[in-house]
Design an enzyme around this catalytic site. Structure first.
Site, mmCIF file in Angstrom:
data_model
loop_
_atom_site.group_PDB
_atom_site.id
_atom_site.type_symbol
_atom_site.label_atom_id
_atom_site.label_comp_id
_atom_site.label_asym_id
_atom_site.label_seq_id
_atom_site.Cartn_x
_atom_site.Cartn_y
_atom_site.Cartn_z
ATOM 1 C CD GLU A 114 35.519 45.626 55.750
ATOM 2 O OE1 GLU A 114 35.712 46.156 57.035
ATOM 3 O OE2 GLU A 114 35.298 44.519 55.553
ATOM 4 C CB ILE A 121 30.190 41.689 53.199
ATOM 5 C CG1 ILE A 121 29.362 41.185 52.329
ATOM 6 C CG2 ILE A 121 29.667 40.783 54.713
ATOM 7 C CD1 ILE A 121 29.318 39.604 51.972
ATOM 8 C CD GLU A 175 39.459 38.748 36.495
ATOM 9 O OE1 GLU A 175 40.138 38.522 36.070
ATOM 10 O OE2 GLU A 175 39.278 39.242 37.720
ATOM 11 C CG ASP A 186 39.566 35.697 44.608
ATOM 12 O OD1 ASP A 186 39.941 36.806 44.111
ATOM 13 O OD2 ASP A 186 38.339 35.333 45.382
ATOM 14 C CE LYS A 190 38.062 37.768 47.383
ATOM 15 N NZ LYS A 190 37.167 37.170 46.424
#
Ligand SMILES: NC(=O)c1ccc[n+]([C@@H]2O[C@H](COP(=O)([O-])OP(=O)(O)OC[C@H]3O[C@@H](n4cnc5c(N)ncnc54)[C@H](OP(=O)(O)O)[C@@H]3O)[C@@H](O)[C@H]2O)c1
Length: 407
Positions: A114, A121, A175, A186, A190
């Site tokens: 998750e 979320i 970062e 990134d 996802k």
């Protein structure tokens, strides 16, 4: 007496430390609710712990190392040796999902992740469980908090991209090496995960076309305000009959769009299907405690439930040339006939203009246009032709627009 569930923790960084703290705080409550009280059986980082000993002593492995190796090796071994796994690692799931889901299926154990998308979320649980029987057509949203913070800062203060990135780094939202976030990689990982779950088809990182926000200029945001637009880095996974598209790109949204008010480091994901219209979920997309809450939630699901349905059908074709609307920014010499020539090149490529505004005069003249939706290849062909016209003072700049206006 509650029976313990023994957790082997791999990684004790930002999320790992927060997870240890949360287990200390919530173990009794979880035990009372599920009949199994979580206990830490061992912790591994680069200076402590032995993986084999931790595996032997654990019922569940929580992977919070990040990256692909050695996380992949440890997770695969855990699954093959009959341990359930909870992980927050988007790169691991996006790049090695087929292998890991296969290993979990063969061993009859759960692999939960998750926290790998949109932090706390519960978007994965909603897609895999609540909407397991729904024919999802589209999953899209803001799945990277760093870029959303930077774009919000640029829009609110007029800061340059570099200054807004510096501010994000000062505040811990970016970062030291921000390239995966600002370049879109990134968010791409996802979206590969969400597309796989939503459309029940293998999706790899190579299937995701992604762009970042490094080239966004403060004046793009200023002009867009005139059209009532706000800028977000969006991930969009769509089903087109027997094909899909999965993409990440900066995109203008009209005021009133459910994602337009999502600001700062927050994330939000929308899912659409004919039978449910649409659902929007929003909240913190990162943070140690928030992410650890999602991981402990996975542990509770493992303790109390069955593995979510993960039906994988054949691989669907991945489309690259889909329809989009665009904003187009042109710095032009202010002479008669300029607009007519631009309109000719757009028209020849069947691109139609929704609105156009001219700013400045003489050497400062700019045309800012918003197009109606058309095949992206046609728009880019027109832009290439326009870029070669003698009156252009700099290369054209374009950003996608979601035309849909919500009331
Ligand atoms: N931070 C967030 O807000 C957030 C949000 C959502 C998801 N996530 C995900 O959560 C995971 C962990 O993130 P994080 O921010 O907690 O990372 P982090 O602070 O860099 O911590 C990583 C941990 O893994 C350990 N580690 C690294 N390489 C190792 C190796 N070869 N063997 C054993 N241990 C190793 C490190 O050990 P040392 O302590 O010895 O260096 C450290 O304890 C990542 O997958 C990340 O993408 C993070």
């Amino acid at each position: 007496m509650t029976e313990p569930v023994r957790i082997g923790l791999l990684g004790r960084g930002t999320v790992g430390e927060a997870f240890l703290e949360l287990v200390r705080e919530r173990a009794d409550a979880v035990g009372a609710a599920t009949g199994r009280r979580p206990e830490i059986a061992g912790v591994l980082n680069r200076s402590e712990g032995d993986f084999d000993e931790i595996l032997a002593a654990s019922d569940v492995i929580v992977e919070l190392i990040g990256g692909t190796e050695p996380a992949r090796e440890y997770v695969l071994r855990a699954l093959r040796e009959g341990r359930h796994v909870a992980s927050a690692n988007k790169q691991l799931i996006a790049q090695h999902g087929d292998e890991l889901f296969g290993a979990a299926r063969e061993s009859g154990v759960q692999l939960r992740f998750e926290a790998s998308v949109a932090g706390v979320i519960p978007v994965i649980r909603v897609i895999q469980e609540s909407l397991a029987a729904t024919d999802l057509r589209k999953v899209f949203g803001i799945v990277n908090g760093t870029t959303n913070f930077i774009l919000t800062e640029m829009a609110k203060t007029g800061a340059s991209y570099a200054d807004a990135l510096g501010r994000a780094q000062e505040l811990g939202y970016a970062e030291a090496d921000p390239s995966d976030d600002v370049g879109g990689a990134d968010a791409a990982a996802k979206m590969a995960i969400l597309a796989r779950l939503a459309f029940h088809t293998p999706v790899s990182l190579d299937d995701v076309a992604f762009e970042g926000i490094e080239h966004v200029q403060p004046d793009d945001l200023a002009y867009a305000k005139e059209f009532g637009l706000s800028l977000k880095l969006l991930g969009v996974a769509e089903r087109h009959r027997e094909a899909i598209s999965v993409r990440v790109f900066p995109c203008f949204l009209y005021r009133g769009h459910p994602l337009a008010p999502v600001e700062g480091p927050f994330n939000a994901v929308m899912v659409e299907a004919p039978s449910i219209t649409e659902i929007t979920m929003s909240g913190p997309g990162a943070g140690g405690t928030e992410t650890a809450s999602a991981v402990l939630g996975d542990v509770v699901s493992i303790i109390s439930g069955k593995a979510p349905v993960h039906a994988v059908r054949e691989r669907l074709e991945v489309l690259r040339d889909v329809d989009s609307a665009f904003y187009l920014h042109l710095e032009v010499a202010d002479r008669p006939g300029v607009l007519a020539q631009i309109a000719t090149h757009l028209g020849d490529n069947e691109v139609s203009v929704k609105s156009v505004v001219q700013w400045g005069l003489g050497d400062d003249a700019r045309l800012v246009m918003v197009m109606h939706e058309c095949a992206e290849s046609r728009f880019y062909a027109a832009v290439e032709e326009i870029g070669k016209l003698g009156f252009m003072r700099s290369p054209p700049r374009s950003i996608r627009v979601i035309e849909e206006e919500f009331v």
